[in-house]
Design a protein around this motif. Structure first.
Motif, PDB file in Angstrom:
ATOM      1  N   GLY A 361       0.797  -1.219   0.000  1.00 22.86           N
ATOM      2  CA  GLY A 361       0.000   0.000   0.000  1.00 22.86           C
ATOM      3  C   GLY A 361       0.831   1.271   0.000  1.00 22.86           C
ATOM      4  N   ASP A 362       2.151   1.139   0.185  1.00 22.82           N
ATOM      5  CA  ASP A 362       3.016   2.326   0.198  1.00 22.82           C
ATOM      6  C   ASP A 362       3.223   2.891  -1.206  1.00 22.82           C
ATOM      7  N   ILE A 363       3.091   4.199  -1.306  1.00 20.90           N
ATOM      8  CA  ILE A 363       3.541   4.924  -2.500  1.00 20.90           C
ATOM      9  C   ILE A 363       4.728   5.760  -2.045  1.00 20.90           C
ATOM     10  N   VAL A 364       5.877   5.443  -2.577  1.00 20.84           N
ATOM     11  CA  VAL A 364       7.124   6.025  -2.069  1.00 20.84           C
ATOM     12  C   VAL A 364       7.738   6.939  -3.125  1.00 20.84           C
ATOM     13  N   GLY A 365       7.860   8.202  -2.789  1.00 18.48           N
ATOM     14  CA  GLY A 365       8.540   9.140  -3.672  1.00 18.48           C
ATOM     15  C   GLY A 365      10.030   9.130  -3.370  1.00 18.48           C
ATOM     16  N   ILE A 366      10.834   8.914  -4.380  1.00 23.65           N
ATOM     17  CA  ILE A 366      12.299   8.934  -4.214  1.00 23.65           C
ATOM     18  C   ILE A 366      12.814  10.181  -4.922  1.00 23.65           C
ATOM     19  N   VAL A 367      13.356  11.113  -4.153  1.00 27.70           N
ATOM     20  CA  VAL A 367      13.740  12.413  -4.701  1.00 27.70           C
ATOM     21  C   VAL A 367      15.180  12.742  -4.343  1.00 27.70           C
ATOM     22  N   GLY A 368      15.702  13.738  -5.020  1.00 26.69           N
ATOM     23  CA  GLY A 368      17.079  14.176  -4.811  1.00 26.69           C
ATOM     24  C   GLY A 368      17.632  14.732  -6.100  1.00 26.69           C
ATOM     25  N   LYS A 369      18.787  15.372  -6.004  1.00 25.35           N
ATOM     26  CA  LYS A 369      19.402  15.941  -7.195  1.00 25.35           C
ATOM     27  C   LYS A 369      19.869  14.832  -8.137  1.00 25.35           C
ATOM     28  N   SER A 370      20.123  15.193  -9.375  1.00 28.28           N
ATOM     29  CA  SER A 370      20.607  14.213 -10.364  1.00 28.28           C
ATOM     30  C   SER A 370      21.946  13.638  -9.916  1.00 28.28           C
ATOM     31  N   ILE A 522       3.348  -2.247  -3.717  1.00 28.22           N
ATOM     32  CA  ILE A 522       4.281  -1.173  -3.350  1.00 28.22           C
ATOM     33  C   ILE A 522       4.660  -0.434  -4.624  1.00 28.22           C
ATOM     34  N   VAL A 523       4.564   0.872  -4.608  1.00 29.34           N
ATOM     35  CA  VAL A 523       4.916   1.692  -5.776  1.00 29.34           C
ATOM     36  C   VAL A 523       6.023   2.663  -5.378  1.00 29.34           C
ATOM     37  N   LEU A 524       7.104   2.662  -6.126  1.00 28.27           N
ATOM     38  CA  LEU A 524       8.192   3.609  -5.929  1.00 28.27           C
ATOM     39  C   LEU A 524       8.228   4.555  -7.120  1.00 28.27           C
ATOM     40  N   ILE A 525       8.226   5.858  -6.840  1.00 31.27           N
ATOM     41  CA  ILE A 525       8.226   6.859  -7.908  1.00 31.27           C
ATOM     42  C   ILE A 525       9.489   7.710  -7.785  1.00 31.27           C
ATOM     43  N   ILE A 526      10.425   7.495  -8.700  1.00 37.88           N
ATOM     44  CA  ILE A 526      11.616   8.347  -8.763  1.00 37.88           C
ATOM     45  C   ILE A 526      11.233   9.566  -9.585  1.00 37.88           C
ATOM     46  N   THR A 527      11.312  10.738  -8.988  1.00 36.60           N
ATOM     47  CA  THR A 527      10.712  11.890  -9.664  1.00 36.60           C
ATOM     48  C   THR A 527      11.288  13.216  -9.186  1.00 36.60           C
ATOM     49  N   HIS A 528      11.075  14.232 -10.031  1.00 37.89           N
ATOM     50  CA  HIS A 528      11.301  15.622  -9.641  1.00 37.89           C
ATOM     51  C   HIS A 528       9.962  16.371  -9.631  1.00 37.89           C
ATOM     52  N   LEU A 535       1.483  12.592  -4.074  1.00 35.48           N
ATOM     53  CA  LEU A 535       0.766  11.317  -4.054  1.00 35.48           C
ATOM     54  C   LEU A 535       1.342  10.344  -3.026  1.00 35.48           C
ATOM     55  N   SER A 536       2.586  10.590  -2.593  1.00 34.82           N
ATOM     56  CA  SER A 536       3.327   9.628  -1.778  1.00 34.82           C
ATOM     57  C   SER A 536       2.974   9.717  -0.296  1.00 34.82           C
ATOM     58  N   ASN A 537       2.921   8.531   0.328  1.00 36.96           N
ATOM     59  CA  ASN A 537       2.760   8.525   1.790  1.00 36.96           C
ATOM     60  C   ASN A 537       4.116   8.408   2.500  1.00 36.96           C
ATOM     61  N   LYS A 538       5.151   8.095   1.701  1.00 37.72           N
ATOM     62  CA  LYS A 538       6.531   8.106   2.206  1.00 37.72           C
ATOM     63  C   LYS A 538       7.417   8.792   1.164  1.00 37.72           C
ATOM     64  N   VAL A 539       8.404   9.535   1.643  1.00 34.47           N
ATOM     65  CA  VAL A 539       9.352  10.193   0.732  1.00 34.47           C
ATOM     66  C   VAL A 539      10.769   9.848   1.181  1.00 34.47           C
TER      67      VAL A 539
END
Length: 568
Positions: A361-370, A522-528, A535-539
């Motif tokens: 059920g987790d939607i995980v946003g993975i963020v950071g600089k290039s 489980i959904v992982l979204i690598i994004t800017h 949309l994410s419940n975890k970042v």
């Protein structure tokens, strides 16, 4: 010798065909050995005696023998071609399969064009050596053994004269073998480099046209072509010199043989027919010497290609199933990183001491600089790489103890770059996977919003997309990649910058689908993209190899922008 042993294992399944070739070689040897006897009889007991009936009889026998000989050659060639097809198709497919199994780290250090050269030109370089010429060599050896004893029986002086040339052949072999080996190695390397350059030029044709660099690129490629052809010319010349040196010796040998035989005929010690027969026999022996010399020199010409093939085949599969690996069902599984660190060879760590846990059920946003390691994190979950330190657990099991097929069947990734085959839209989504129903295809395309433009295409799902999807827009290609990932309903879905090339409406549609999908996976979204992070419940925020975890978009914004990202 090691290379020959490696090829012998490929030939083993064809032992029955090998027996057929052996029998044909035996019959060919007998016919070849007896042919000069027919010429002797034609001259001595037909022409010289004026016996027309006997002459015609021997001519018919000779013709029949030659017909049988050619039929046996045809049979031998047919069997040899069958073996060649089987052996070298297997060699190519084994090499191809091994290349597909090699880890991503291998391709980060080796150009694909060079590997393509191993499958094509290197395999071609060893084909004739190990079949056609080898069979011819064996035949000559058999003929030589028979003829050796026949000529000793007729006139031992002739065989002594022929054997004088053996040490000369051996000396020439020693003179040329290393030079031909080194030149062959250079040729294969030049061809490999040219293949790499041509592949790059064709792949980058749009960039070449866009930046008007046609002239410099073609000039550099022309230089590479010239260097390759120059290396091939040097090898061909050296090989020609090696062959020509034996041809001169062959001519000298025949002159000596006919000189000794001619004197014997003049003295009445030998008939003309016998001299003709012996000349045929000794010509075979000289041809045997030449063939032996040619094949050992040719072996050194083909050896670099064989070494390059097995150099790749012997590369160990760093990422592979362990003996104790198990199949698991990822449904309702959690993914946990325990003190995971990772660095590429000879580079600074990309990730340090990473700890987090993801649940259904987790939607995980993975963020950071290039360049901070976002895609690397996803690659570790897919097990394209193994952690340098620490452990990744799924359902409490170390990921290294899970069979790769089981793991990757339940995890799908939509990469940043969209790789499409020159095939139909349907084939690009299905990718050869069996037992995929039309309903599965429809649902995947609906979630990926592919169906929004399919109806506008004349051939629908059967539309050919062109090489790397050149006939589609960037957004259309991305939707196909998403549909491909969703086709088998994966438990873990990784979207690596999956919405960057989409318009706002399409992005919203995809994100709505992602929200629906996340209920059971489980959904992982690598994004800017801010919309994706919302949309994410975890970042997971990655900065200088450190992963900071936040529970939702609001906490991420507060901690990162207000408090300066103090929470880990």
């Amino acid at each position: 010798m090691f290379i020959i042993k490696r090829f012998r294992s490929l030939l083993r399944p064809y032992y029955k065909d090998g027996l057929k070739i052996s029998l044909s070689l035996l019959f060919l040897t007998l016919i070849t050995v007896i042919n000069p006897f027919f010429y002797k009889e034609i001259v001595d007991n037909g022409i010289m005696t004026g016996n027309t009936a006997y002459l015609i009889k021997m001519l018919v026998v000779l013709a029949l023998a030659r017909i049988i000989q050619e039929l046996l050659y045809l049979l031998q060639t047919s069997i040899t071609l069958k073996i060649r097809k089987g052996v070298f198709t297997k060699l190519r497919i084994d090499l191809y399969k091994h290349l597909l199994k090699l880890p991503q780290s291998f391709y980060s250090e080796n150009h694909r064009g060079r590997m393509l050269s191993r499958i094509t030109s290197d395999v071609d370089a060893v084909q004739n050596l190990l079949l056609d010429r080898f069979v011819y060599f064996v035949q000559n050896v058999l003929v030589g053994v028979f003829i050796f004893f026949i000529v000793i029986y007729i006139n031992w002086k002739m065989i002594v004269a022929a054997c004088v040339f053996l040490p000369i052949f051996y000396g020439l072999y020693l003179l040329f073998k290393n030079k031909i080996f080194m030149l062959s190695k250079i040729v294969q390397e030049k061809k490999e480099g040219l293949m790499e350059r041509l592949q790059e030029d064709l792949l980058m044709v749009k960039a070449i046209q866009s930046f008007s660099v046609f002239e410099p690129r073609t000039e550099q490629t022309y230089i590479a072509m010239q260097a390759t052809e120059d290396a091939k010319r040097k090898l061909s010349m050296k090989y020609a010199v090696a062959s020509s040196s034996t041809t001169i010796i062959n001519i000298l040998g025949l002159l000596i043989i006919w000189g000794i035989g001619g004197i014997a005929v003049i003295k009445g010690e030998m008939t003309i027919g016998t001299l003709i027969a012996i000349s045929f026999y000794l010509n075979y022996i000289v041809s045997l010497f030449f063939s032996a010399y040619d094949i050992v020199v040719g072996f050194h010409k083909s050896l670099p290609a064989a070494e390059r093939i097995f150099e790749v085949m012997d590369l160990s599969l760093i990422i592979q199933d362990r003996p104790d690996a198990v199949d698991i069902d990822l449904i309702k599984a959690s993914i946990e990183f325990e003190n995971v660190s990772f660095s590429y060879p000879q580079r600074e760590p990309v990730l340090k001491g990473v700890n987090f846990k993801l649940d259904q059920g987790d939607i995980v946003g993975i963020v950071g600089k290039s360049g901070q390691g976002k895609t690397t994190l996803a690659n570790l979950i897919m097990r394209f790489y193994d952690p340098t330190e620490g452990m990744i657990n799924i359902k409490g099991i170390d990921i290294k103890r899970i069979k790769l097929k089981s793991l990757r069947k339940s995890i799908a990734i939509v990469p940043q770059a969209d790789y499409l085959f020159n095939a139909s839209i349907k084939d690009n989504i299905v990718m050869g996977r069996k037992d995929v129903s039309e309903e599965q295809l429809r649902i995947a395309c609906e979630f990926a919003n592919v169906d929004s433009y399919i109806a506008k295409l004349e051939d629908g799902y059967d539309t050919i997309v062109g090489e790397d999807g050149i006939r589609l827009s960037a957004g259309q290609k991305k939707r196909i990649s998403i549909a491909r990932a969703l086709l088998e309903n994966p438990y873990v879905l990784i979207l690596d910058e999956a919405t960057t090339s989409l318009d706002r409406d399409s992005e919203e549609q995809i994100l709505k689908s992602v929200k629906l999908l996340a209920k059971d996976r489980i959904v992982l979204i690598i994004t800017h993209s801010i919309e994706s992070i919302k949309l994410s419940n975890k970042v997971l925020y990655i900065d200088e190899a450190i992963v900071n975890q936040f529970y939702g978009y609001e906490e991420y914004i507060i901690e990162k922008h207000v408090k300066g990202c103090s929470k880990k």
